[in-house]
Design a protein around this motif. Structure first.
Motif, short mmCIF file in Angstrom:
data_model
loop_
_atom_site.label_atom_id
_atom_site.label_comp_id
_atom_site.label_asym_id
_atom_site.label_seq_id
_atom_site.Cartn_x
_atom_site.Cartn_y
_atom_site.Cartn_z
N MET A 163 0.85 -1.19 0.00
CA MET A 163 0.00 0.00 0.00
C MET A 163 0.89 1.25 0.00
SD MET A 163 -2.54 1.17 3.09
CE MET A 163 -3.29 -0.45 3.16
N GLU A 204 -11.96 -0.72 1.24
CA GLU A 204 -11.60 0.64 0.86
C GLU A 204 -10.58 0.62 -0.28
OE1 GLU A 204 -12.82 3.44 1.83
OE2 GLU A 204 -14.06 2.78 3.51
N TYR A 227 -7.24 1.66 -1.95
CA TYR A 227 -5.91 2.13 -1.59
C TYR A 227 -5.05 2.18 -2.85
CZ TYR A 227 -7.36 0.74 3.12
OH TYR A 227 -8.04 0.61 4.29
N SER A 228 -4.10 3.09 -2.85
CA SER A 228 -3.11 3.09 -3.92
C SER A 228 -2.12 1.97 -3.65
CB SER A 228 -2.38 4.44 -3.97
OG SER A 228 -3.28 5.48 -4.30
N GLN A 240 -4.29 9.00 6.45
CA GLN A 240 -4.42 9.50 5.09
C GLN A 240 -5.63 10.41 4.92
OE1 GLN A 240 -4.81 6.43 2.12
NE2 GLN A 240 -4.16 7.77 0.46
N TYR A 258 -5.34 4.35 7.06
CA TYR A 258 -6.52 5.02 6.50
C TYR A 258 -6.82 6.31 7.26
CZ TYR A 258 -11.37 5.73 5.02
OH TYR A 258 -12.54 6.26 4.53
N LYS A 281 -4.14 -1.27 8.82
CA LYS A 281 -4.84 -0.62 7.71
C LYS A 281 -5.70 0.54 8.23
CE LYS A 281 -5.34 -3.88 3.89
NZ LYS A 281 -6.32 -4.63 3.06
N ILE A 298 1.04 5.31 0.64
CA ILE A 298 0.39 6.49 1.21
C ILE A 298 1.29 7.68 0.88
CG2 ILE A 298 -0.56 7.57 3.28
CD1 ILE A 298 0.22 3.91 3.42
#
Length: 400
Positions: A112, A160, A162-163, A140, A137, A133, A114
């Motif tokens: 992931m 959710e 996520y990039s 972010q 989240y 996570k 961020i």
């Protein structure tokens, strides 16, 4: 007394009243100002982008208050230094293995990104993945959600968007791999297996899906062995449906080839995973054998080295599940996130750790050794000891 009170104060009673008024008016203001970072040469601290108010402390997240001590910080820093040293030494001694086994590029789907925190996190199931996570989240998006809050669902956070590293071009991914903070959370491999079994086959509301998948894959393996024994050249798949299956001679063949335990396995399939003797539909011993025989592979018990490509990815922070709260607090400090300790989880003893020895003592020593070989890179690169785990299990086995 201020000039204002001197000018207006003539009678003694009025003077006292105005003095008290000034005291109770300006002292709170001064306290708020200086406690917020104000004062000569110090600027006010602005709220993070996107936040319009300070979020209240969630009653389900109080790890920061419990861990804010110098001794705890020093212990966490020392542990982190040892973990990183062990990890780098393993990668140095195993350059071939460091590159072998990662051709699937699975880690691109597990990391992931961020960007707001310049942080990357490889999420591994059954290591505190849900908790971590939620933290990422919240940081972010400036929220305060918690997995422990009954209004939330554990599944929600996994749904959710996520990039992920796979979403970037090779050039963009390489830049982030070279410059971002890289976090991985790991756990004693045997304890993680016990946790996966308890969660997916015993306590999970959707455990029937895992049980049926396990039974289907086990049945396919048994049928394949029968066809191989009979010299059949064709692949037995697609397998017949349950109604047809019970009319064929495969059931009698399996009963002859296996002991009564396997016969009960077949009865579970027929009854829909309900056992008359009250034992788990999928005993832990059978679960372990499904891993050693490569019958049922799932990300919830797949090795760390297969999921996150350690050594290929140079992780610079290694958190452990059993010290997750203090590790994450240190990580936030390392990446420059301040004033967010209230988002940290409370550390609780894990159910798998509590019953670790009892769960594994039903597994034969031969199967334990095979599991040790499969997860050996995970043990070695992250500082866990298979021999210590084995000694604990054998000790409990001797006390039965």
């Amino acid at each position: 007394m201020t000039p204002l009170t001197e000018a207006k104060c003539r009678p003694t009673a009025k003077c006292v009243t105005l003095a008290l008024f000034s005291l109770f008016t300006w002292v709170p203001v001064a306290y708020v100002y200086f406690s917020s970072g104000g004062g000569p040469g110090i600027s006010w601290t602005a709220l993070p982008t996107g936040m319009t108010k300070i979020l209240p402390v969630d009653k389900y997240q109080n790890g920061g208050d419990l861990l804010n001590t110098t001794d705890t910080r020093n212990a966490a820093e020392n542990s982190q230094a040892k973990r990183i040293a062990t990890f780098k030494e393993y990668c140095r001694k195993n350059p071939v293995q460091s590159k072998w086994g990662f051709s699937s590029q699975m880690y691109l789907e597990r990391i992931m990104v961020i960007d707001r925190l310049k942080t990357m996190y490889c999420f591994i199931p059954k290591t505190g993945c849900t908790t971590t996570k939620y933290l990422m989240y919240n940081l972010q998006h400036g929220t305060n959600a918690s997995a422990a809050d009954p209004k939330q669902t554990r599944v929600r956070i996994h749904q959710e968007h996520y990039s992920l590293l796979k979403d970037y071009s090779k050039e963009e991914a390489d830049i982030r791999l070279a410059t971002y903070n890289k976090l991985i959370v790991v756990r004693d491999p045997l304890e993680r297996l016990a946790s996966a079994w308890l969660d997916k086959f015993i306590h999970n509301p959707k455990r029937s899906l895992y049980i049926k998948t396990f039974q289907r894959k086990t049945r396919e393996k048994n049928l394949r062995e029968i066809y191989n024994k009979q010299g059949a050249t064709r692949d037995p798949r697609p397998f017949p449906n349950n109604k047809t299956f019970w009319k064929q001679k495969n059931r009698e063949e399996i009963l002859r080839r296996n002991d009564m335990r396997q016969a009960r396995n077949l009865d579970w399939i027929k009854r829909g995973s309900v056992r008359s003797d009250g034992k788990p539909p999928v005993p832990f011993r059978d679960f372990i054998q499904s891993i050693t025989n490569k019958v049922y592979i799932n990300i919830h018990w797949e090795p760390f080295f297969s999921l996150c490509a350690p050594c290929q990815v140079d992780y610079d922070f290694i958190a452990h599940t059993d010290t997750l709260a203090e590790d994450l607090r240190l990580f936030l400090h390392k990446i420059g996130v301040v004033g967010k300790d209230y988002l940290l989880p409370t550390q609780h003893p894990s159910r798998a750790k509590t019953n670790f020895g009892t769960t594994f003592r039903q597994v034969p020593a031969e199967d334990l050794r095979r599991i040790g070989e499969i997860y050996k890179p995970d043990f070695d690169m992250f500082g866990y000891s298979f021999e210590e785990d084995l000694a604990l299990i054998e000790n409990l086995r001797g006390t039965r």
